[in-house]
Design an enzyme around this catalytic site. Sequence first.
Site, PDB file in Angstrom:
ATOM      1  N   TYR A 187      -1.009  -1.787   9.842  1.00 26.14           N
ATOM      2  CA  TYR A 187      -1.052  -1.626   8.378  1.00 26.14           C
ATOM      3  C   TYR A 187       0.191  -0.862   7.919  1.00 26.14           C
ATOM      4  CZ  TYR A 187      -3.597  -1.069   4.057  1.00 26.14           C
ATOM      5  OH  TYR A 187      -3.813  -1.189   2.708  1.00 26.14           O
TER       6      TYR A 187
ATOM      7  N   SER B 231       0.696  -1.257  -0.011  1.00 28.91           N
ATOM      8  CA  SER B 231      -0.121   0.016   0.074  1.00 28.91           C
ATOM      9  C   SER B 231       0.925   1.211  -0.154  1.00 28.91           C
ATOM     10  CB  SER B 231      -1.009   0.162   1.149  1.00 28.91           C
ATOM     11  OG  SER B 231      -1.610   1.317   1.604  1.00 28.91           O
TER      12      SER B 231
HETATM   13  N1  LIG Z   1      -8.738  -0.040  -1.511  1.00 23.46           N
HETATM   14  C1  LIG Z   1      -7.912   0.761  -1.241  1.00 23.46           C
HETATM   15  O1  LIG Z   1      -7.611   2.003  -1.278  1.00 23.46           O
HETATM   16  C2  LIG Z   1      -6.635   0.184  -1.053  1.00 23.46           C
HETATM   17  C3  LIG Z   1      -5.354   1.029  -0.938  1.00 23.46           C
HETATM   18  C4  LIG Z   1      -4.082   0.527  -0.729  1.00 23.46           C
HETATM   19  C5  LIG Z   1      -3.902  -0.716  -0.559  1.00 23.46           C
HETATM   20  N2  LIG Z   1      -5.067  -1.833  -0.866  1.00 23.46           N
HETATM   21  C6  LIG Z   1      -4.745  -3.261  -0.641  1.00 23.46           C
HETATM   22  O2  LIG Z   1      -5.353  -4.019  -1.514  1.00 23.46           O
HETATM   23  C7  LIG Z   1      -5.784  -5.352  -0.923  1.00 23.46           C
HETATM   24  C8  LIG Z   1      -7.204  -5.379  -0.913  1.00 23.46           C
HETATM   25  O3  LIG Z   1      -8.120  -4.717  -1.749  1.00 23.46           O
HETATM   26  P1  LIG Z   1      -9.385  -5.396  -2.023  1.00 23.46           P
HETATM   27  O4  LIG Z   1     -10.059  -4.054  -2.510  1.00 23.46           O
HETATM   28  O5  LIG Z   1      -9.397  -6.531  -2.845  1.00 23.46           O
HETATM   29  O6  LIG Z   1      -9.896  -5.663  -0.541  1.00 23.46           O
HETATM   30  P2  LIG Z   1     -10.955  -6.603   0.014  1.00 23.46           P
HETATM   31  O7  LIG Z   1     -11.300  -6.403   1.292  1.00 23.46           O
HETATM   32  O8  LIG Z   1     -12.515  -6.163  -0.915  1.00 23.46           O
HETATM   33  O9  LIG Z   1     -10.863  -8.022  -0.578  1.00 23.46           O
HETATM   34  C9  LIG Z   1      -9.907  -8.687   0.134  1.00 23.46           C
HETATM   35  C10 LIG Z   1     -10.491 -10.068   0.285  1.00 23.46           C
HETATM   36  O10 LIG Z   1      -9.499 -10.646   1.192  1.00 23.46           O
HETATM   37  C11 LIG Z   1     -10.234 -11.701   2.147  1.00 23.46           C
HETATM   38  N3  LIG Z   1      -9.393 -12.091   3.348  1.00 23.46           N
HETATM   39  C12 LIG Z   1      -9.309 -11.200   4.436  1.00 23.46           C
HETATM   40  N4  LIG Z   1      -8.630 -11.819   5.375  1.00 23.46           N
HETATM   41  C13 LIG Z   1      -8.306 -13.196   4.705  1.00 23.46           C
HETATM   42  C14 LIG Z   1      -7.702 -14.099   5.428  1.00 23.46           C
HETATM   43  N5  LIG Z   1      -7.142 -14.190   6.700  1.00 23.46           N
HETATM   44  N6  LIG Z   1      -7.451 -15.333   4.616  1.00 23.46           N
HETATM   45  C15 LIG Z   1      -7.922 -15.436   3.223  1.00 23.46           C
HETATM   46  N7  LIG Z   1      -8.781 -14.443   2.742  1.00 23.46           N
HETATM   47  C16 LIG Z   1      -8.922 -13.080   3.591  1.00 23.46           C
HETATM   48  C17 LIG Z   1     -11.633 -11.075   2.072  1.00 23.46           C
HETATM   49  O11 LIG Z   1     -12.541 -11.948   2.529  1.00 23.46           O
HETATM   50  C18 LIG Z   1     -11.924 -10.442   0.860  1.00 23.46           C
HETATM   51  O12 LIG Z   1     -12.485 -11.236   0.045  1.00 23.46           O
HETATM   52  C19 LIG Z   1      -5.279  -5.231   0.528  1.00 23.46           C
HETATM   53  O13 LIG Z   1      -3.871  -5.875   0.517  1.00 23.46           O
HETATM   54  C20 LIG Z   1      -5.198  -3.826   0.627  1.00 23.46           C
HETATM   55  O14 LIG Z   1      -4.132  -3.476   1.682  1.00 23.46           O
HETATM   56  C21 LIG Z   1      -6.259  -1.316  -0.944  1.00 23.46           C
END
Ligand SMILES: NC(=O)c1ccc[n+]([C@@H]2O[C@H](COP(=O)([O-])OP(=O)(O)OC[C@H]3O[C@@H](n4cnc5c(N)ncnc54)[C@H](O)[C@@H]3O)[C@@H](O)[C@H]2O)c1
Lengths: 266, 252
Positions: A162, A150
Amino acid sequence: MRLKDKVAIVVGAGQSPGEGTGNGRATALTFAREGAKVLCVDRDLASAQETVKMITDGNGFAEGFQADVTRSDQLKEMGEEAQRLWGRIDILHNNVGVSISGGDAELLDITDEAFDRCVAINLRGTIMACKHVLPIMRAQGSGAIVNISSMAAITTYPYVAYKATKSAMISFTEQLAYQNARYGIRANVILPGLMNTPMAVDTRARTFNKSRTEVEAERDAQVPLRKKMGTAWDVANAALFLASDEANFITGVTLPVDGGASVRRG
Amino acid sequence: MKRLQGKTALITGASSGIGRAIAKKFHAEGATLLLMDITEQVVEGGEPTHRILDVPFFQGDVSNETDVEEAVRRATEPTGRLDIVVNDAVVRVGKPLTETSLEEWNRVMAVNVTGVFLMCRAAVRRMLGQEIRNEARGRIVNISSQHGMIASPEDCSYGVSKSAVVYLTRQIASDYGKDSIICNAVAPGKILTGKGGRAVEPRWIDYSHERTPLPRLGRSEDVANAALFLASDEATFITGENLMVDGGWMAR
Ligand SMILES: NC(=O)c1ccc[n+]([C@@H]2O[C@H](COP(=O)([O-])OP(=O)(O)OC[C@H]3O[C@@H](n4cnc5c(N)ncnc54)[C@H](O)[C@@H]3O)[C@@H](O)[C@H]2O)c1
Ligand SMILES: NC(=O)c1ccc[n+]([C@@H]2O[C@H](COP(=O)([O-])OP(=O)(O)OC[C@H]3O[C@@H](n4cnc5c(N)ncnc54)[C@H](O)[C@@H]3O)[C@@H](O)[C@H]2O)c1
């Protein structure tokens, strides 16, 4: 098709509740559109299966698999499952990451439990997924790993777990890259910035009791490029490029997808 | 659909090496091109790029303001737009600090830094006057280098000039992001373009292998692929970045 005949694992291929498309789902759909067979892995199998259905409805190839990234045994089974289904693993995409939803907080408020949970999910989960997939890639003599960190790793961010885990993912990816280059394996890390995804926007709206529009406006205002958040497709396109053979000479790289936000640091 | 269909691009240094590979790649992806170089001669040998591709060529010097303005004018002629500029033109001296003459230093700065400044300025002025398409008013891809991020052994002026390109990229991205102008750099590691001389002296090849974790050194096409990604609509939320194409050189 840019990933023709490739086999990909997307860990975290489901998504948080809310509007629109998350990073993991958009990436799984993009990989499949470009011809990859995708193992959609998530702790929430129903959510992963929704992604699978979207892919197969579009005539792509995908299967769902339930795994919790805090469980090494399940990550091992995940690698075995991809091999059993399709005989190889070309791409490992580590998308799982939590902050607020993992109980992350500012330093004076963080508990041991919440901190350990975030480390186990964000950092250990990525590392152990690599541990269990690498032997397969080494035996093949090829593979591409994309980790999702991130922008928080290199800019200001309020919560402690985080920030620390996402920073550690960068160092880990560099080590992964130089230690596995000789096996033909590449590893790169993407730093998404402020994205308009359910994880980021809807989770904040719920947690802070605000409307979605309010959260969107606050986040849009912070982005240098056109004063607008990015979308999950921006992350997916970057992942596609890094995972494809077009990026055959790119390894150990940190790629922000953040609308220029990190350029302003300092 | 081709990835640069409907886009107009100007590429400097397009006669040889990496610039030539970028021109070929962009052409194959459907862009309308103007190639600029100080000569049509191909450093590594072969038919001139513009002949092979059958696209217009403007012979000019990127360190010359009039030439740069003229190149932008000509590039814009066929379609009325300038969507992409790639700054690839470069000169090298290949000398350490104490052996670099002022003339050599000045020439490297004139081409590698002032040339990029002049072209970016002309391009951004032009782009600011055109409509936003697919979320971008225009895009710049500057070719930087791993040298300048870390020491460029015994090539002082080159390393300094390349680090300036990385900074200029960030500056433009940050000042013109609000106008939907996207500006990124690509930093190649060791790329075997086919040219001879210092670039392929055994001691530099050995050094490059020793520094590059991947088993092979780079090809011009590796850099062209990255330039294509950053020039295309796939990269609409990436700006100010310096994307390394270096086989892991900078990761260790
Ligand atoms: N959306 C943003 O603005 C943003 C910004 C920076 C970084 N990110 C990073 O992007 C990634 C996620 O994005 P996204 O939009 O797909 O998020 P999301 O939360 O929609 O999807 C993530 C998925 O991970 C699954 N998950 C959570 N814990 C878990 C576990 N212990 N084991 C297996 N699966 C698990 C959840 O069920 C979910 O389906 C993350 O790494 C996040 O840190 C997002
Ligand atoms: N080859 C590598 O290993 C490597 C490594 C890192 C970065 N780079 C960068 O990649 C780019 C291309 O490198 P290359 O190895 O293909 O170089 P090259 O020397 O093969 O080609 C450079 C081109 O620029 C043209 N040129 C020189 N001065 C000019 C001027 N004043 N006006 C217009 N054109 C001019 C030359 O005629 C030539 O066609 C450069 O920006 C270089 O710094 C190359």
